[in-house]
Write a protein that holds these residues in place. Structure first.
Motif, PDB file in Angstrom:
ATOM      1  N   TRP A  36     151.283 -22.740 107.430  1.00  0.00           N
ATOM      2  CA  TRP A  36     150.729 -21.383 107.561  1.00  0.00           C
ATOM      3  C   TRP A  36     149.223 -21.497 107.349  1.00  0.00           C
ATOM      4  CZ3 TRP A  36     147.758 -17.723 105.182  1.00  0.00           C
ATOM      5  CH2 TRP A  36     147.919 -16.377 105.580  1.00  0.00           C
ATOM      6  N   TYR A  40     141.277 -15.004 104.858  1.00  0.00           N
ATOM      7  CA  TYR A  40     141.091 -13.705 104.201  1.00  0.00           C
ATOM      8  C   TYR A  40     139.599 -13.423 104.112  1.00  0.00           C
ATOM      9  CZ  TYR A  40     145.960 -13.539 102.536  1.00  0.00           C
ATOM     10  OH  TYR A  40     147.334 -13.463 102.465  1.00  0.00           O
ATOM     11  N   ILE A  62     144.975  -8.584  98.968  1.00  0.00           N
ATOM     12  CA  ILE A  62     145.196  -9.190  97.642  1.00  0.00           C
ATOM     13  C   ILE A  62     144.029  -8.811  96.730  1.00  0.00           C
ATOM     14  CG2 ILE A  62     145.483 -11.356  96.368  1.00  0.00           C
ATOM     15  CD1 ILE A  62     146.534 -12.649  98.940  1.00  0.00           C
ATOM     16  N   ILE A  68     146.937 -17.048  93.888  1.00  0.00           N
ATOM     17  CA  ILE A  68     146.089 -18.241  93.973  1.00  0.00           C
ATOM     18  C   ILE A  68     144.851 -17.897  94.792  1.00  0.00           C
ATOM     19  CG2 ILE A  68     146.016 -20.612  94.849  1.00  0.00           C
ATOM     20  CD1 ILE A  68     149.142 -20.592  94.286  1.00  0.00           C
ATOM     21  N   CYS A  69     145.036 -17.029  95.782  1.00  0.00           N
ATOM     22  CA  CYS A  69     143.882 -16.588  96.584  1.00  0.00           C
ATOM     23  C   CYS A  69     142.854 -15.866  95.718  1.00  0.00           C
ATOM     24  CB  CYS A  69     144.347 -15.669  97.705  1.00  0.00           C
ATOM     25  SG  CYS A  69     145.245 -16.523  99.007  1.00  0.00           S
ATOM     26  N   TYR A  90     151.125 -17.760  91.650  1.00  0.00           N
ATOM     27  CA  TYR A  90     151.528 -17.793  93.062  1.00  0.00           C
ATOM     28  C   TYR A  90     152.172 -16.488  93.528  1.00  0.00           C
ATOM     29  CZ  TYR A  90     154.124 -19.208  97.239  1.00  0.00           C
ATOM     30  OH  TYR A  90     154.648 -19.284  98.507  1.00  0.00           O
ATOM     31  N   CYS A  93     154.914 -16.109  99.847  1.00  0.00           N
ATOM     32  CA  CYS A  93     154.728 -15.684 101.232  1.00  0.00           C
ATOM     33  C   CYS A  93     155.980 -16.047 102.023  1.00  0.00           C
ATOM     34  CB  CYS A  93     153.497 -16.412 101.750  1.00  0.00           C
ATOM     35  SG  CYS A  93     152.894 -15.908 103.325  1.00  0.00           S
ATOM     36  N   GLU A 100     149.994 -25.390  98.389  1.00  0.00           N
ATOM     37  CA  GLU A 100     148.989 -24.481  98.959  1.00  0.00           C
ATOM     38  C   GLU A 100     147.587 -24.986  98.626  1.00  0.00           C
ATOM     39  OE1 GLU A 100     149.694 -20.411  97.901  1.00  0.00           O
ATOM     40  OE2 GLU A 100     148.003 -19.667  99.049  1.00  0.00           O
TER      41      GLU A 100
HETATM   42  N1  SME Z   1     150.180 -17.555  98.181  1.00  0.00           N
HETATM   43  C1  SME Z   1     148.999 -16.736  98.165  1.00  0.00           C
HETATM   44  C2  SME Z   1     149.247 -15.441  98.874  1.00  0.00           C
HETATM   45  C3  SME Z   1     148.999 -15.513 100.337  1.00  0.00           C
HETATM   46  S1  SME Z   1     150.262 -16.224 101.228  1.00  0.00           S
HETATM   47  O1  SME Z   1     150.302 -17.630 100.888  1.00  0.00           O
HETATM   48  C4  SME Z   1     149.933 -16.089 102.814  1.00  0.00           C
HETATM   49  C5  SME Z   1     148.556 -16.501  96.737  1.00  0.00           C
HETATM   50  O2  SME Z   1     149.257 -16.871  95.803  1.00  0.00           O
HETATM   51  O3  SME Z   1     147.500 -15.915  96.531  1.00  0.00           O
END
Ligand code: SME
Length: 173
Positions: A36, A40, A62, A68-69, A90, A93, A100
């Motif tokens: 994926w 963002y 978010i 994590i983002c 986390y 998704c 990730e």
């Molecule tokens: N896993 C991300 C959220 C976005 S999805 O992976 C598309 C996170 O923990 O911020």
């Protein structure tokens, strides 16, 4: 991996207005363990999902403190998570996701040294999930940080210079 960066650079030069879409397309097409791939962009105190390839994510907006983002944006640093299910930050998704990487896209402010951007503003980030455990290593980090540097001026050009939001209400036509 250098071939991937060159391909992205060529696509971006050919059509800067599609830089984000083309970067996502090339990364997803050329790197098999990128399950994926999304970008963002910061809008106010949220990360808003832009171009992506892969299954639709429930996390289209978010808050900066979440996931994590959100952590990568707050820390202004790349975050690699080998096992997402062991990381309390986390935001899931897809149940297939195992690891990730999140790479901030930073405006290089008050410095011409693009290797030292810790003082800069976060404009957005590249977020990649993999169905493989611990899929992301140093080569991925180097590639994606180089892509983030390439995209920074283009992302910056899309945003309001003061708020760093894509505020269309004030645009003058
Ligand atoms: N896993 C991300 C959220 C976005 S999805 O992976 C598309 C996170 O923990 O911020």
């Amino acid at each position: 991996m250098t071939g991937v960066l060159q391909e992205i650079r060529a696509a971006v030069e050919q059509d800067p207005s599609r830089a984000l879409e083309e970067s996502v397309r090339v990364l997803k097409a050329r790197v098999p363990h990128y399950t994926w791939v999304g970008i963002y962009l910061i809008e106010g105190d949220e990360l808003v999902l832009g171009p992506f390839l892969g299954k639709p994510s429930p996390h289209t907006r978010i808050p900066l403190g979440r996931g994590i983002c959100g952590a990568a944006a707050t820390e202004k640093a790349t975050i690699v998570v080998d096992d997402v299910n062991a990381d309390p930050r986390y935001l899931a998704c897809s149940i297939e996701t195992k690891s990730e990487i999140v790479v901030p896209i930073m405006a290089a402010e008050n410095t011409e040294d693009t290797d030292s951007m810790l003082g800069g503003t976060v404009l957005g980030e590249i977020d990649i999930d993999s169905d493989q455990h611990a899929a992301f290593g140093e080569k991925d980090r180097q590639l994606l940080e180089a892509v983030a540097i390439l995209l920074a001026p283009l992302v910056s050009g899309r945003m309001s210079p003061t708020s760093q939001t894509t505020d269309r209400s004030n645009s003058r036509v």
